[in-house]
Every structure is written in C-alpha cells, then in structure tokens.
Scaffold this active site. Structure first.
Site, PDB file in Angstrom:
ATOM      1  N   ARG A 147       0.844  -1.180   0.000  1.00  0.00           N
ATOM      2  CA  ARG A 147       0.000   0.000   0.000  1.00  0.00           C
ATOM      3  C   ARG A 147       0.886   1.240   0.000  1.00  0.00           C
ATOM      4  O   ARG A 147       1.881   1.296   0.728  1.00  0.00           O
ATOM      5  CB  ARG A 147      -0.895  -0.010   1.244  1.00  0.00           C
ATOM      6  CG  ARG A 147      -1.936   1.072   1.240  1.00  0.00           C
ATOM      7  CD  ARG A 147      -2.741   1.085   2.519  1.00  0.00           C
ATOM      8  NE  ARG A 147      -2.175   1.991   3.496  1.00  0.00           N
ATOM      9  CZ  ARG A 147      -2.859   2.550   4.501  1.00  0.00           C
ATOM     10  NH1 ARG A 147      -4.135   2.252   4.674  1.00  0.00           N
ATOM     11  NH2 ARG A 147      -2.275   3.371   5.341  1.00  0.00           N
ATOM     12  N   TYR A 159      -3.212  11.453   7.130  1.00  0.00           N
ATOM     13  CA  TYR A 159      -3.461  10.026   7.279  1.00  0.00           C
ATOM     14  C   TYR A 159      -2.386   9.191   6.570  1.00  0.00           C
ATOM     15  O   TYR A 159      -2.055   9.449   5.417  1.00  0.00           O
ATOM     16  CB  TYR A 159      -4.836   9.631   6.703  1.00  0.00           C
ATOM     17  CG  TYR A 159      -4.963   8.136   6.694  1.00  0.00           C
ATOM     18  CD1 TYR A 159      -5.220   7.450   7.873  1.00  0.00           C
ATOM     19  CD2 TYR A 159      -4.712   7.394   5.537  1.00  0.00           C
ATOM     20  CE1 TYR A 159      -5.245   6.068   7.909  1.00  0.00           C
ATOM     21  CE2 TYR A 159      -4.740   6.010   5.562  1.00  0.00           C
ATOM     22  CZ  TYR A 159      -5.005   5.357   6.751  1.00  0.00           C
ATOM     23  OH  TYR A 159      -5.002   3.986   6.786  1.00  0.00           O
ATOM     24  N   ASP A 214      -5.209   4.062  -0.028  1.00  0.00           N
ATOM     25  CA  ASP A 214      -6.361   4.352   0.831  1.00  0.00           C
ATOM     26  C   ASP A 214      -6.647   5.851   0.793  1.00  0.00           C
ATOM     27  O   ASP A 214      -5.810   6.663   1.208  1.00  0.00           O
ATOM     28  CB  ASP A 214      -6.021   3.915   2.268  1.00  0.00           C
ATOM     29  CG  ASP A 214      -7.236   3.899   3.191  1.00  0.00           C
ATOM     30  OD1 ASP A 214      -8.274   4.466   2.811  1.00  0.00           O
ATOM     31  OD2 ASP A 214      -7.118   3.328   4.295  1.00  0.00           O
ATOM     32  N   HIS A 216      -9.131   7.114   2.423  1.00  0.00           N
ATOM     33  CA  HIS A 216      -9.616   7.334   3.792  1.00  0.00           C
ATOM     34  C   HIS A 216     -10.831   8.257   3.882  1.00  0.00           C
ATOM     35  O   HIS A 216     -10.839   9.236   4.640  1.00  0.00           O
ATOM     36  CB  HIS A 216      -8.471   7.820   4.700  1.00  0.00           C
ATOM     37  CG  HIS A 216      -8.480   7.134   6.029  1.00  0.00           C
ATOM     38  ND1 HIS A 216      -8.862   7.760   7.179  1.00  0.00           N
ATOM     39  CD2 HIS A 216      -8.190   5.869   6.384  1.00  0.00           C
ATOM     40  CE1 HIS A 216      -8.782   6.905   8.189  1.00  0.00           C
ATOM     41  NE2 HIS A 216      -8.383   5.738   7.731  1.00  0.00           N
ATOM     42  N   GLU A 240      -9.050   2.335  -1.955  1.00  0.00           N
ATOM     43  CA  GLU A 240      -9.880   2.061  -0.768  1.00  0.00           C
ATOM     44  C   GLU A 240     -10.582   3.324  -0.276  1.00  0.00           C
ATOM     45  O   GLU A 240      -9.990   4.409  -0.283  1.00  0.00           O
ATOM     46  CB  GLU A 240      -8.927   1.530   0.315  1.00  0.00           C
ATOM     47  CG  GLU A 240      -9.578   1.261   1.642  1.00  0.00           C
ATOM     48  CD  GLU A 240      -8.557   0.773   2.661  1.00  0.00           C
ATOM     49  OE1 GLU A 240      -7.449   0.323   2.258  1.00  0.00           O
ATOM     50  OE2 GLU A 240      -8.846   0.858   3.857  1.00  0.00           O
ATOM     51  N   GLU A 266     -14.228  -0.998   6.043  1.00  0.00           N
ATOM     52  CA  GLU A 266     -13.579  -1.211   7.351  1.00  0.00           C
ATOM     53  C   GLU A 266     -14.401  -0.612   8.486  1.00  0.00           C
ATOM     54  O   GLU A 266     -14.250  -1.033   9.629  1.00  0.00           O
ATOM     55  CB  GLU A 266     -12.138  -0.676   7.363  1.00  0.00           C
ATOM     56  CG  GLU A 266     -12.045   0.828   7.271  1.00  0.00           C
ATOM     57  CD  GLU A 266     -10.610   1.336   7.252  1.00  0.00           C
ATOM     58  OE1 GLU A 266      -9.772   0.738   6.574  1.00  0.00           O
ATOM     59  OE2 GLU A 266     -10.341   2.344   7.926  1.00  0.00           O
ATOM     60  N   ARG A 287     -13.887  -4.893   3.070  1.00  0.00           N
ATOM     61  CA  ARG A 287     -12.781  -4.547   3.977  1.00  0.00           C
ATOM     62  C   ARG A 287     -12.979  -5.003   5.428  1.00  0.00           C
ATOM     63  O   ARG A 287     -12.061  -4.908   6.240  1.00  0.00           O
ATOM     64  CB  ARG A 287     -12.591  -3.014   3.973  1.00  0.00           C
ATOM     65  CG  ARG A 287     -11.827  -2.519   2.784  1.00  0.00           C
ATOM     66  CD  ARG A 287     -10.371  -2.930   2.839  1.00  0.00           C
ATOM     67  NE  ARG A 287      -9.596  -2.101   3.753  1.00  0.00           N
ATOM     68  CZ  ARG A 287      -8.550  -2.519   4.453  1.00  0.00           C
ATOM     69  NH1 ARG A 287      -8.158  -3.774   4.374  1.00  0.00           N
ATOM     70  NH2 ARG A 287      -7.886  -1.696   5.234  1.00  0.00           N
ATOM     71  N   GLU A 343      -4.670  -7.163   5.052  1.00  0.00           N
ATOM     72  CA  GLU A 343      -3.717  -6.129   5.475  1.00  0.00           C
ATOM     73  C   GLU A 343      -2.903  -6.666   6.654  1.00  0.00           C
ATOM     74  O   GLU A 343      -3.448  -7.277   7.562  1.00  0.00           O
ATOM     75  CB  GLU A 343      -4.525  -4.902   5.895  1.00  0.00           C
ATOM     76  CG  GLU A 343      -3.730  -3.696   6.320  1.00  0.00           C
ATOM     77  CD  GLU A 343      -4.667  -2.536   6.687  1.00  0.00           C
ATOM     78  OE1 GLU A 343      -5.867  -2.799   6.957  1.00  0.00           O
ATOM     79  OE2 GLU A 343      -4.205  -1.402   6.712  1.00  0.00           O
ATOM     80  N   TRP A 406     -11.996  12.364   8.559  1.00  0.00           N
ATOM     81  CA  TRP A 406     -10.590  11.961   8.747  1.00  0.00           C
ATOM     82  C   TRP A 406     -10.352  10.611   8.120  1.00  0.00           C
ATOM     83  O   TRP A 406     -11.187   9.751   8.110  1.00  0.00           O
ATOM     84  CB  TRP A 406     -10.226  11.900  10.234  1.00  0.00           C
ATOM     85  CG  TRP A 406      -8.781  11.494  10.382  1.00  0.00           C
ATOM     86  CD1 TRP A 406      -7.688  12.295  10.191  1.00  0.00           C
ATOM     87  CD2 TRP A 406      -8.282  10.196  10.707  1.00  0.00           C
ATOM     88  NE1 TRP A 406      -6.541  11.562  10.366  1.00  0.00           N
ATOM     89  CE2 TRP A 406      -6.870  10.278  10.679  1.00  0.00           C
ATOM     90  CE3 TRP A 406      -8.891   8.962  10.991  1.00  0.00           C
ATOM     91  CZ2 TRP A 406      -6.045   9.171  10.935  1.00  0.00           C
ATOM     92  CZ3 TRP A 406      -8.097   7.875  11.256  1.00  0.00           C
ATOM     93  CH2 TRP A 406      -6.682   7.982  11.235  1.00  0.00           C
TER      94      TRP A 406
HETATM   95  C1  GCO Z   1      -6.497   0.942   7.195  1.00  0.00           C
HETATM   96  C2  GCO Z   1      -7.272   1.878   8.026  1.00  0.00           C
HETATM   97  C3  GCO Z   1      -6.673   2.246   9.355  1.00  0.00           C
HETATM   98  C4  GCO Z   1      -7.689   3.017  10.196  1.00  0.00           C
HETATM   99  C5  GCO Z   1      -7.547   2.668  11.623  1.00  0.00           C
HETATM  100  C6  GCO Z   1      -8.551   3.374  12.497  1.00  0.00           C
HETATM  101  O1  GCO Z   1      -6.760   0.910   6.006  1.00  0.00           O
HETATM  102  O2  GCO Z   1      -5.674   0.231   7.740  1.00  0.00           O
HETATM  103  O3  GCO Z   1      -7.773   2.942   7.287  1.00  0.00           O
HETATM  104  O4  GCO Z   1      -5.450   2.920   9.222  1.00  0.00           O
HETATM  105  O5  GCO Z   1      -7.553   4.381  10.024  1.00  0.00           O
HETATM  106  O6  GCO Z   1      -7.691   1.283  11.746  1.00  0.00           O
HETATM  107  O7  GCO Z   1      -8.564   2.825  13.746  1.00  0.00           O
HETATM  108 MG    MG Z   2      -8.397   2.004   5.413  1.00  0.00          MG
END
Ligand code: GCO
Ligand code: MG
Length: 406
Positions: A147, A159, A214, A216, A240, A266, A287, A343, A406
């Site tokens: 990634r 992030y 990602d 995010h 992602e 996720e 995810r 991951e 975020w």
């Molecule tokens: C990822 C996620 C994490 C989250 C985190 C929040 O793709 O691994 O986006 O980085 O931000 O798990 O608790």
């Molecule tokens: Mg993520």
C-alpha cells in the site's frame, strides 16, 4: 461445555487492546478481540456489564444461537460497539470449539483453500524519496503487495504518514493520552499530487508489483471518480474508501468513470451495510475484518453473499486489530474460497509480550499455524503490567477550520 466465567482484559502493550476471555466449567479458555480504536471502554463495558451476565451457564458449543441471542436479544441492532462485542464472544466460542476438537480453527471452517493468505504492507513517506525507501524496505521484508501513502506538498501530518524515526513506517494513528490531534486537509492538493506519486512508484518498481491506496473517506463522489480515473494507468490492486461510506450511491458514479478496483467497509459492521454495494457490484473487496463485523459468524455471512458476485475479501488488519483479531481473520481467510488479500501492518514489539501467536509470515503471506483453536495465547500477568491509557484518533479540519472526514 458450559460457560463459567467471562472476563474483559484491557491492556496497552504499545497501544490499547480489549480482549475477551471465556472460561468453561472444565477450565478451557477461549479468546476474542473487542478492540474499537479510540472507543475501547464502550465495548469493554458493553461486554462486562451487559453481555457477561447473559452468558454464564450457557453451552459454549451453541455459537449460532449465542450470536442470534446477542444480536436479536439486544433489541438495538448493529453498530460498531454492539458488533465488536458480539464478534469477541463469537471468536472466543470458535476458539473453544476448535480447542475441544483439537484442530486449528480453519479446519472447522472447511479446511484450507490455499497455502497461506497473501498480505499487503504499508509503505509510506512524507516525500517520494522516503516513500521509495519504504517500498524497498517492505520488499526486503518479503511483502509481495504494498500500500502506498504519501505526504502532500503544503500539508503537514496526514493520514498514513509514519513517525519520523521508523524506517518501516509503522503507522500508528492514535494519540497516547490528551485530546485528538488536529490535522489539516486539502482534497484538491491531494488530487493534484497522488497520480504523480503512483507514476514514480510504477516506473521504479515495474508493472507487476500489486499496489494499493487508501483515500480514507475524504473525497466527494465526483472527486473520487476523478481519482479512480487518474490512477487507472497505474493498475492499482485496489483503491480504498474513496468516499465516506454512508452515501453508498456515490460508488455508482465512481464505477461509471473507471475500472480501478474498489475496496470499502472497514467501518461497516454487518451484512446489511453491504447489501446494495454487493448486489449492484459497486465494490470488488470487502474490507471488514472478523472483529468488527460480528465475528467469524457475521463476516462469513457477508463473504458468502459477496462470493455470488465475485467480490472478494480484503480484511482490515491495522495495528488496532489485536493479534487475536488478526488470527481470527486469518483462519477465515485461509478457509473461504473468495479470499482476496489481507492487510498486515505488524504490531508494536511490546504486543508480543502479551499476545503469543503461532502465525508465520512467509513468501508474502500469513499462515495461522496448526495449534488447536486460534493459535493465540494471552499472558494476563504481562497484560496487567501495561495499564490502559485513553487515546484518540486524529480529527481533520480544512484550512478555514471546517471539520472534514478523517
Ligand atoms: C487501514 C485503516 C486504518 C484506520 C484505523 C482506524 O486501512 O488500515 O484505514 O489505518 O484508520 O484502523 O482505527
Ligand atoms: Mg483504510
């Protein structure tokens, strides 16, 4: 196999984890991961105050019935806190059942469908040079899929960026104590920068290395469509969380604009969250990991549904999924047919003092090991030496102060 005791262990070996321990009348122990990053004590209290009293004396073999009891019996369904709590119970019961059977858990889920589960690591850098170094370091470690997260000119800490002193870029978003860190975000600056980063990485490492990214949850539907289209020449394994997950119809626009594979979920916690996205084939990867989606029982339902549409698993495996949660995802991933990738970020070394896991990393993939159960033991004495400390994920604001995703 009657349940005698239900205990919740909250510990901080490098970061916070909530672990569920279910003990049977015969003294067998099953473990579950109940960690919900930044809201840990909500799940701990849900379990110890509301779930534990319901479990005493019930037959630990009755996994499906217990899942339904906690899901339907609460009246208040779904949600991250409830589903993390149900997942912890579910995983602990699967751990117990497999221990009684004397088999690694994946054998009870149908046996291995592959030799090991392909994983991806996190390469990241504040600038492109640091990022290229981080990709090299991950390749040296044996990763076969990577990634890519990068700093954006004009923005500070965002992030996915590593601590300054960590060559492997072990990304840990959560603060230790205090209030949430505030980051500044600018989507147009990000959109201008990221395609060039992928061009450089592709030129350096060639066409074959699977690359992921990602976003995010930060983009509007039209920005997400633009990014997916702009990244098409770099042949991503997946893109992602391009948009916040609540507006699921947004993915229709992204799909219409590009063939970049999409991963999402996720922050989802039930099959209901995936209904539209899977039925309309708006995503390619699910995810959710086992500990945030109602356990083995909950996530297997999602992945069986996904299989009808050739959608695969892409289980979340950040540092805030504990080694217990990681092992549970790994057993399920090894057994299902529609496994895609997982991951694997690697935990803080201190986590190894509390959680002893039999999993192995080899040839870019993980195997959970062949001990009966999950293959993870928890050292409660070691856990007690690392007391909980509250921490928060960061928050995002735009340059004018507006709160952003975020
Ligand atoms: C990822 C996620 C994490 C989250 C985190 C929040 O793709 O691994 O986006 O980085 O931000 O798990 O608790
Ligand atoms: Mg993520």
């Amino acid at each position: 196999m009657l349940i005698k005791a239900v205990d919740v262990i909250v510990t901080r070996p490098g970061r916070n984890f909530v672990t569920l321990k279910i003990t049977t009348e015969d003294g067998l122990v099953g473990w579950g991961d109940a960690t919900l990053n930044g809201r840990e004590l909500a799940v701990a209290a849900y379990l110890s105050e509301h779930v534990a009293p319901m479990l005493a004396g019930i037959d630990a073999h009755r996994i499906e019935d217990t899942w339904q009891l906690l899901y339907r019996g609460a009246y208040w369904r779904r949600g991250p806190v409830t589903m993390a709590a149900i997942a912890a119970v579910d995983v602990a019961l699967w751990d117990l059942k497999a221990k009684v059977a004397g088999l690694p858990l994946y054998q009870l889920l149908g046996g291995a469908s592959r030799d090991r589960c392909l994983v991806y690591g996190h390469a990241n850098g504040r600038d492109t040079e640091e990022l290229l170094d981080s990709v090299r370091a991950h390749l040296e470690l044996g990763y076969r899929a990577i990634r890519i997260q990068s700093g954006v000119p004009g923005l500070g800490s965002i992030y996915g960026l590593p601590p300054a002193d960590d060559r492997l870029g072990r990304y840990e978003p959560t603060s230790a104590g205090g209030l949430p860190a505030v980051e500044t975000w600018d989507s147009p600056a990000y959109l201008r920068h990221i395609p060039g980063v992928f061009e450089t990485v592709r030129n350096e490492f060639g066409p074959e290395l699977p690359l992921l990214h990602d976003a995010h949850h930060r983009l509007t539907p039209i920005q997400a469509a633009r990014l997916a289209k702009a990244l098409e020449p770099y042949d991503l394994f997946w893109l992602e969380d391009v948009t916040p997950a609540e507006n699921q119809e947004a993915l229709r626009l992204v799909r219409a604009a590009s063939t970049t594979p999409l991963a999402i979920g996720e922050v989802f916690n039930s099959i209901v969250d995936y209904q539209l996205l899977i039925r309309e084939q708006l995503i390619d990867y699910v995810r959710s990991p086992v500990p945030h989606a109602g356990g083995i029982t909950g996530l297997r339902r999602v992945l069986d549904y996904a299989a009808m549409y050739q959608v695969k698993s892409g289980m979340h495996g950040p540092v805030d999924v504990s080694p217990v949660g990681l092992a549970a995802s790994l057993h399920l991933g090894l057994a299902i047919h529609n496994f895609g990738i997982m991951e694997y970020m690697r935990h803080h070394p201190l986590a190894g003092e509390v959680f002893r896991s039999t999993h192995t990393f080899d040839d870019g993939g993980l195997h959970p090991g062949d001990e009966p159960g999950l293959g993870v033991d928890v050292d409660e004495e070691a856990a007690a030496a690392f007391p909980f400390q509250p921490g928060y994920l960061p928050v995002n604001r735009l340059a004018d102060g507006t709160v952003h995703d975020w």
